[in-house]
Design a protein around this motif. Structure first.
Motif, PDB file in Angstrom:
ATOM      1  N   ASP A 377      57.728 -22.834  91.109  1.00 36.81           N
ATOM      2  CA  ASP A 377      57.674 -22.288  92.469  1.00 36.81           C
ATOM      3  C   ASP A 377      58.979 -22.534  93.219  1.00 36.81           C
ATOM      4  O   ASP A 377      59.451 -21.664  93.976  1.00 36.81           O
ATOM      5  N   LEU A 380      61.496 -20.050  92.016  1.00 32.25           N
ATOM      6  CA  LEU A 380      61.251 -18.704  92.539  1.00 32.25           C
ATOM      7  C   LEU A 380      61.708 -18.574  93.985  1.00 32.25           C
ATOM      8  O   LEU A 380      62.177 -17.508  94.406  1.00 32.25           O
ATOM      9  N   THR A 384      64.806 -15.897  95.512  1.00 30.21           N
ATOM     10  CA  THR A 384      64.769 -14.974  96.655  1.00 30.21           C
ATOM     11  C   THR A 384      65.668 -15.438  97.806  1.00 30.21           C
ATOM     12  O   THR A 384      65.646 -14.841  98.887  1.00 30.21           O
ATOM     13  N   ILE A 398      65.465 -20.185  84.888  1.00 36.14           N
ATOM     14  CA  ILE A 398      64.314 -19.417  84.399  1.00 36.14           C
ATOM     15  C   ILE A 398      64.602 -18.867  83.003  1.00 36.14           C
ATOM     16  O   ILE A 398      63.720 -18.856  82.123  1.00 36.14           O
ATOM     17  N   LEU A 412      55.556 -18.767  83.859  1.00 40.99           N
ATOM     18  CA  LEU A 412      56.465 -18.010  84.724  1.00 40.99           C
ATOM     19  C   LEU A 412      55.831 -16.693  85.152  1.00 40.99           C
ATOM     20  O   LEU A 412      55.949 -16.277  86.312  1.00 40.99           O
ATOM     21  N   ALA A 417      57.080 -14.532  88.491  1.00 40.53           N
ATOM     22  CA  ALA A 417      58.531 -14.504  88.313  1.00 40.53           C
ATOM     23  C   ALA A 417      59.046 -13.107  87.975  1.00 40.53           C
ATOM     24  O   ALA A 417      60.163 -12.738  88.357  1.00 40.53           O
ATOM     25  N   LEU A 420      60.070 -10.660  90.818  1.00 43.14           N
ATOM     26  CA  LEU A 420      61.227 -11.212  91.536  1.00 43.14           C
ATOM     27  C   LEU A 420      62.506 -11.048  90.724  1.00 43.14           C
ATOM     28  O   LEU A 420      63.568 -10.736  91.277  1.00 43.14           O
TER      29      LEU A 420
END
Length: 686
Positions: A377, A380, A384, A398, A412, A417, A420
Motif C-alpha cells: 500500500d 502504491l 501516484t 514493484i 500486488l 497495483a 495504477l
C-alpha cells in the motif's frame, strides 16, 4: 448319400464365398444407382464414377444368375472357381470404397468438399486405381458371362485406366472464392459478387438448400464424437453464415434465419438468441459456464477439458499442440463477457459448477501478510505521487516484488497495483520509470489471473507506445509483455490492431539477442490469428526474417523459420517469401538444418511450390530430392508429412517435364521426317 471329397468341399466353399461376394457387389451398385444427383463442385467426377460402376451391374447379375442355375441343376458342379472368387474379392473391396466415396459426395457438406479438394481428389485417384487394378485381374475365361457383357466390362476397365492417368481439377474460381471468404476472420470487406457466385455454384439459394448444407456440417461435427470439432468447422460455420446472410439480404421474403449450425445440443426455441462462437466451448459447443485457459492459450469449459485430460490426452483439442503442462487457469475476462451477454439477452448468467444462490462463496484468503500488504500500500501511494522520483522508486520496487514469487504477483493485483501501473505508463516521459513500469506489468502478467486485468485496464496501447519510443531495454520488455498477454486468444486481435506488429518487426531487426527472441515469439504468437499475418507482411517482416536466416551465428534460425512457416499459409506471406528468393535458403535448411528447422523449411516450401512451377523447378535443381527422401523417412512426424507432400509435387512436375520433352522430340522428329521427304522429292524431280 455319398460323402463329398476334399475337392468337392473346396468347391462348395468357393461357391458359398462367391455368393456372398456377388450379392455384396450387386447391393453396392444398387446403392450407387439410388443416388441420382451429386450437387457439388465434383459433380462431373462423382457422376463419371457412378456411371462406370452402374455399367458393371450386368456382369454381377449374370454371375448371380449363373451361380443360381448351377446350384439348382447340380450342387456338385459349380460354375465359379476358387481362383475366380479370389479375383472378385478385391473388386468387392474396390466397389465398396467407391460407393462410400459416392455416399459422401451425395450427403456430405458442399463447402467441405471444395475446401478439402486436394484430399477429395486424392481419394478419387485412390479409388480409381483400386478399381482399375481389380478389373484388370478378373479371369473372364473362368466366369460364365456373355461376350457382350465382357466387352462392356473391358470398356469400363479402359475408362478407369485413362481416368487413373489424369486429374480433372474442379472449378478453380469456386475454390479461390471459397478460400478467400473462408480465410476472412470477420464479415467485413466480403465482396457481394463473390458471395453471389458461391451461392449459385454451391446451389445454396433456398432455405431448403441452406438447411441441407447446415445439417451436413452438423453431421461432420457429430462425427467427431463431440470431442474435437476444431477451428476448421467453426470457420466453415462462419462461411455458411455469410452466404446465408447474403441470400437473405437479396431475398428478404425467403423465411426466418437459420439456427446456428454448430448448435448441436442447444435450445431449439427460435426466439433464443444465437450464442456467439467465442462463448461456446470448442469441445461441447455449448455456452461456457466456467471457462478455463490451457497452456496453449485456448479456452474450454472446465468440465470438458478435465474429461479430455482425464482420458489420457496431453494435447490441446483445438490446435493439437502438445501441452507443456496441464494447469487450468480461470478465464475471468471471458466469463465476465459471457455474463454481460446473458444479461443483455434476458438470460440468467451461467453459474459455475459448485456454486449456488443459497450460499455466498467464501472470500479467498489473501496471499499477503498484513505487513506485506502495508508495504505494498505504501508503494502504491508513492506510485501516484506527483514527485517523479517517488514514482520511479515505487515502480522499481514493484517490478522486483513481482519478479520474486507468485504470491507477490497475487498480492500486488489484489491491492490494485495494475490500474495504477497502467495509468503511470500512459503519462510518464521518464525513460527509467517507463522501463520499470512496463517490466512490472510483464512480471505481473506471469500470473494467468492478472492477464485479463492488465488488458481491461487499457495497458496494451501504453505498452505499444513504449515498444515504439522507449529505451532498448524497455522496448524488449514491452515485447515480452505483449507475448505474455497474447497467449490469450482474445488478446491477439486487440494487440494486432493496436499497431504493435510494425514495432515488433523493428525490434526484431534492431534489438539485442534476447530482444530479438522476445520480438520473434510475440510475432509468432500474434500471427496465429489470420488477420495479423497480413499486418506482419506489410510491416516488412519477411525481409527481416530472411536476413536472420542468412546469419546462422545470430542464433535466430529456429524463430525465423517458425514465423515463415506460419506466414506462408497467407497469400501475401507466400508472395513475399517467394519474392525474397527464399528457395535456396530453405533447401539448405532441409539439407543441413536441425529436425525442427527441416520441418519448418519443408512446410514453407509446400506452400511456395503449390501451383508454382518456377519454385518447384528451382528446388529440384538445387538437389532437394535426396534430402527430402531422408526427411520423409527419418524426420519428425510433421516433417515426414511435409516431405511426402513435396516429393509428390516434384514427381508430378518431373512427369510433366518428361511428357513435354517427349512431345517436343516427337515434333522435332516429325519436322525432320517431313524435311527428308521434301528433299527426296526434290531429288526425284531433278
Amino acid at each position: 448319400m455319398e460323402e463329398e471329397g476334399p475337392v468337392e468341399a473346396e468347391a462348395l466353399a468357393a461357391f458359398a464365398e462367391a455368393e456372398v461376394v456377388v450379392r455384396g457387389l450387386i447391393a453396392a451398385v444398387e446403392g450407387v444407382a439410388a443416388v441420382s444427383d451429386y450437387r457439388n463442385a465434383f459433380k462431373k467426377q462423382f457422376g463419371n464414377l457412378a456411371r462406370r460402376l452402374k455399367l458393371l451391374a450386368p456382369m454381377f447379375e449374370e454371375l448371380r444368375e449363373s451361380s443360381s442355375m448351377a446350384a439348382a441343376a447340380d450342387q456338385h458342379h459349380h460354375q465359379i472357381s476358387g481362383e475366380a472368387v479370389a479375383a472378385l474379392a478385391p473388386l468387392r473391396e474396390a466397389v465398396d470404397s467407391a460407393a462410400e466415396l459416392l455416399r459422401f459426395g451425395s450427403q456430405g457438406s458442399k463447402i467441405y468438399l471444395v475446401l478439402e479438394r486436394d484430399h477429395i481428389m486424392k481419394r478419387f485417384q485412390e479409388v480409381t486405381s483400386q478399381l482399375e487394378q481389380a478389373l484388370g485381374r478378373i479371369p473372364f475365361d473362368k466366369l460364365d458371362i456373355s461376350d457382350e457383357v465382357r466387352e462392356q466390362v473391358e470398356l469400363v476397365h479402359a475408362q478407369f485406366k485413362r481416368a487413373k492417368e489424369r486429374i480433372d481439377t474442379p472449378d478453380i474460381e469456386l475454390y479461390n472464392d471459397l478460400t478467400a471468404v473462408y480465410n476472412k476472420s470477420t464479415d467485413t470487406d466480403t465482396d457481394p459478387a463473390v458471395l453471389r457466385r458461391l451461392a449459385e455454384k454451391l446451389q445454396l439459394a433456398t432455405i431448403s438448400d441452406l438447411k441441407q448444407e447446415s445439417l451436413a456440417l452438423h453431421e461432420m461435427v457429430a462425427a467427431t464424437g463431440g470431442t474435437d470439432p476444431g477451428e476448421n468447422i467453426e470457420k466453415m460455420n462462419m462461411l455458411l453464415k455469410k452466404i446465408k446472410d447474403f441470400i437473405q439480404t437479396q431475398n428478404p421474403d425467403m423465411g426466418p434465419p437459420l439456427k446456428d449450425i454448430t448448435s448441436v445440443s442447444g435450445n431449439c426455441d427460435p426466439k433464443s438468441p444465437v450464442i456467439p462462437n467465442d462463448f461456446r466451448c470448442p469441445i461441447s459447443l455449448e455456452l461456457m459456464k466456467d471457462p478455463v485457459i490451457v497452456a496453449t492459450g485456448q479456452t474450454y469449459e472446465r468440465g470438458c477439458i478435465e474429461k479430455w485430460l482425464g482420458s489420457g490426452h496431453n494435447t490441446c483439442p483445438k490446435t493439437q499442440q502438445s501441452l507443456s503442462n496441464t494447469s487450468l487457469t480461470p478465464n475471468y475476462v471471458l466469463r465476465s463477457l459471457i455474463c454481460q451477454w446473458c444479461v443483455e439477452n434476458g438470460m440468467d448468467p451461467p453459474k459455475r459448477p459448485g456454486t449456488s444462490n443459497s450460499h455466498q462463496p467464501t472470500k479467498p484468503t489473501s496471499a499477503c501478510s498484513p505487513k506485506e500488504r502495508a508495504n505494498i500500500d505504501a508503494l502504491l501511494r508513492k506510485l501516484t505521487s506527483p514527485i517523479s522520483d517517488d514514482q520511479r522508486v515505487a515502480a522499481k520496487e514493484i517490478r522486483l516484488l513481482a519478479k520474486r514469487n507468485a504470491d507477490n504477483r497475487v498480492c500486488l493485483a489484489e491491492a490494485g497495483a495494475i490500474p495504477l501501473l497502467v495509468s503511470l505508463l500512459s503519462i510518464t516521459h521518464d525513460a527509467s520509470t517507463q522501463e520499470h513500469t512496463v517490466t512490472a506489468l510483464l512480471n505481473l502478467s506471469i500470473c494467468e489471473d492478472n492477464k485479463g486485468t492488465i488488458v481491461t485496464s487499457g495497458a496494451v496501447p501504453a505498452i505499444v507506445h513504449v515498444l515504439r519510443k522507449g529505451s532498448m531495454e524497455a522496448r524488449e520488455n514491452a515485447a515480452a509483455a505483449l507475448f505474455s498477454l497474447s497467449v490469450v486468444d482474445e488478446n491477439k486481435v486487440m494487440i494486432g490492431a493496436s499497431g504493435a506488429i510494425p514495432a515488433l518487426v523493428s525490434l526484431l531487426s534492431e534489438g539485442s539477442q534476447q530482444g530479438k527472441k522476445d520480438a520473434a515469439t510475440a510475432l509468432f504468437n500474434l500471427c496465429i490469428f489470420q488477420g495479423n499475418k497480413g499486418r506482419a507482411v506489410r510491416a516488412g517482416v519477411v525481409p527481416t526474417l530472411m536476413s536472420l536466416l542468412s546469419e546462422p551465428g545470430a542464433g535466430m534460425l529456429d524463430e525465423a523459420l517458425a514465423i515463415l512457416a506460419i506466414l506462408a499459409s497467407h497469400v501475401d506471406g507466400k508472395a513475399a517469401i517467394g519474392a525474397a528468393n527464399a528457395v535456396p535458403m530453405l533447401v539448405e535448411m532441409i539439407k543441413n538444418g536441425s529436425p525442427r528447422n527441416k520441418e519448418n523449411a519443408s512446410a514453407v516450401l509446400v506452400h511456395l511450390c503449390g501451383g508454382d512451377l518456377q519454385h518447384l523447378a528451382e528446388a529440384q535443381e538445387l538437389g532437394l530430392m535426396g534430402p527430402l527422401v531422408d526427411l520423409a523417412l527419418n524426420g519428425t512426424e510433421r516433417g515426414k508429412r511435409k516431405a511426402a507432400q513435396l516429393l509428390e509435387r516434384i514427381n508430378r512436375f518431373l512427369e510433366q517435364q518428361n511428357l513435354m520433352q517427349a512431345q517436343v522430340q516427337a515434333q522435332v522428329q516429325a519436322q525432320a521426317n517431313s524435311q527428308i521427304v521434301t528433299d527426296t522429292l526434290a531429288v526425284v524431280d531433278q
